[in-house]
Structure formats: structure tokens, C-alpha cells
Design an enzyme around this catalytic site. Structure first.
Site, mmCIF file in Angstrom:
data_model
loop_
_atom_site.group_PDB
_atom_site.id
_atom_site.type_symbol
_atom_site.label_atom_id
_atom_site.label_comp_id
_atom_site.label_asym_id
_atom_site.label_seq_id
_atom_site.Cartn_x
_atom_site.Cartn_y
_atom_site.Cartn_z
ATOM 1 N N HIS A 7 44.802 47.540 56.034
ATOM 2 C CA HIS A 7 44.708 48.624 55.000
ATOM 3 C C HIS A 7 43.308 49.228 54.699
ATOM 4 O O HIS A 7 42.110 48.579 55.321
ATOM 5 C CB HIS A 7 45.120 48.139 53.828
ATOM 6 C CG HIS A 7 44.606 46.960 53.307
ATOM 7 N ND1 HIS A 7 44.935 45.644 53.570
ATOM 8 C CD2 HIS A 7 43.286 46.845 52.275
ATOM 9 C CE1 HIS A 7 43.970 44.858 52.623
ATOM 10 N NE2 HIS A 7 43.015 45.495 52.105
ATOM 11 N N HIS A 79 36.471 49.055 51.137
ATOM 12 C CA HIS A 79 36.578 48.294 52.655
ATOM 13 C C HIS A 79 37.634 48.554 53.228
ATOM 14 O O HIS A 79 38.578 49.189 52.906
ATOM 15 C CB HIS A 79 36.618 46.619 52.222
ATOM 16 C CG HIS A 79 38.100 46.291 51.336
ATOM 17 N ND1 HIS A 79 38.178 46.122 50.160
ATOM 18 C CD2 HIS A 79 38.884 45.770 52.079
ATOM 19 C CE1 HIS A 79 39.420 45.611 49.823
ATOM 20 N NE2 HIS A 79 39.940 45.425 51.008
ATOM 21 N N GLU A 130 37.151 43.129 55.469
ATOM 22 C CA GLU A 130 38.018 42.064 55.230
ATOM 23 C C GLU A 130 38.792 41.711 56.397
ATOM 24 O O GLU A 130 39.451 42.474 57.104
ATOM 25 C CB GLU A 130 38.986 42.725 54.050
ATOM 26 C CG GLU A 130 39.945 41.366 53.660
ATOM 27 C CD GLU A 130 41.073 41.806 52.592
ATOM 28 O OE1 GLU A 130 41.736 41.008 51.952
ATOM 29 O OE2 GLU A 130 41.143 43.080 52.476
#
Length: 136
Positions: A7, A79, A130
Site C-alpha cells: 500500500h 510512506h 514500511e
């Protein structure tokens, strides 16, 4: 080492308003709001078919998203999240190469119920990364 893009996260000052824009203007399918107190955020995922967009709103006083929104009051990209099969191996490899894992360096449970870590943006050209363990 990294797998698919899981994502892209966007910090927003008003989660309801942002989700409504994606739903009403872009025709997106919006998930349910999910508070994540351990991370200091409330999130909504938007399924785009090939990946997801995560909308983030601060949750609580110490939210890292609140600090981000102070610098970027209108919101913005926060992010990107990549999948990894083995998070412990990925952390070891990255640290050996000099990359910094944020926090205490230990994985926490992310929004999808999987272990996650964040990598220092200065180590990746100004982008917060991440990593989410998916086991595949």
C-alpha cells in the site's frame, strides 16, 4: 527481498472527508475505519485492485501522524509499504547494510494483523518505508 507493493499511505487531517472524496469523486471502494492505538493512527484502506491506498488520521496526543500534519497541514504521502516473506531475515540484512529500523527495531502488529517495521527515511532517499511480513 521485497515483494509486491502492499500500500501507499497518505496522512490526512480528516479521515471521513478524505474517504468521502475517494468514494464519491473517484468511485473507490472504502473499507471500515480501523483504530490502531499501538501506532497512534486510525486508518481506512481503499482497494484499487492491484494494491491499496491507506488513509491515516492521528489517534491520540503522541501520534506520529500529528507531527507530520503539523508540517503538512493539508496532508500528503506518508510512506510506502512493501511485502516481505521473512521480516526477521529482511531486518538482519538491512541492518547489516547500515539501514536503520525505527523504534526499538522489533516488529509490531500492523493493520493487517501481520508483523511490520518502518525504515528510516534518510536511508531511503527521503521516503519512509514500511515492511510487512506476508510469508509468501
Amino acid at each position: 527481498m521485497i515483494g509486491r507493493l502492499n500500500h501507499i499511505a497518505i496522512a490526512v487531517p480528516d479521515l471521513d472527508a478524505a474517504a468521502a472524496k475517494y468514494r464519491d469523486q473517484l468511485g473507490a471502494r472504502i473499507g471500515m475505519q480501523q483504530p490502531l492505538p499501538e501506532h497512534g493512527v486510525t486508518v481506512v484502506f481503499i482497494d484499487t485492485g492491484n494494491t491499496k491506498v491507506e488513509l491515516l488520521e492521528p489517534l491520540g496526543e503522541g501520534s506520529p501522524i500529528a507531527a507530520f500534519l503539523e508540517k503538512n497541514p493539508g496532508g500528503g504521502m506518508h510512506h510506502v509499504c512493501f511485502e516481505v516473506a521473512d521480516l526477521a531475515a529482511a531486518i538482519a540484512r538491512l541492518q547489516q547494510a547500515g539501514a536503520r529500523v525505527l523504534g526499538d527495531g522489533r516488529p509490531r502488529t500492523g493493520a493487517h494483523g501481520n508483523p511490520v517495521v518502518f525504515l528510516h527515511p534518510r536511508d531511503f532517499d527521503g521516503t519512509l518505508i514500511e515492511l510487512e511480513e506476508t510469508g509468501s
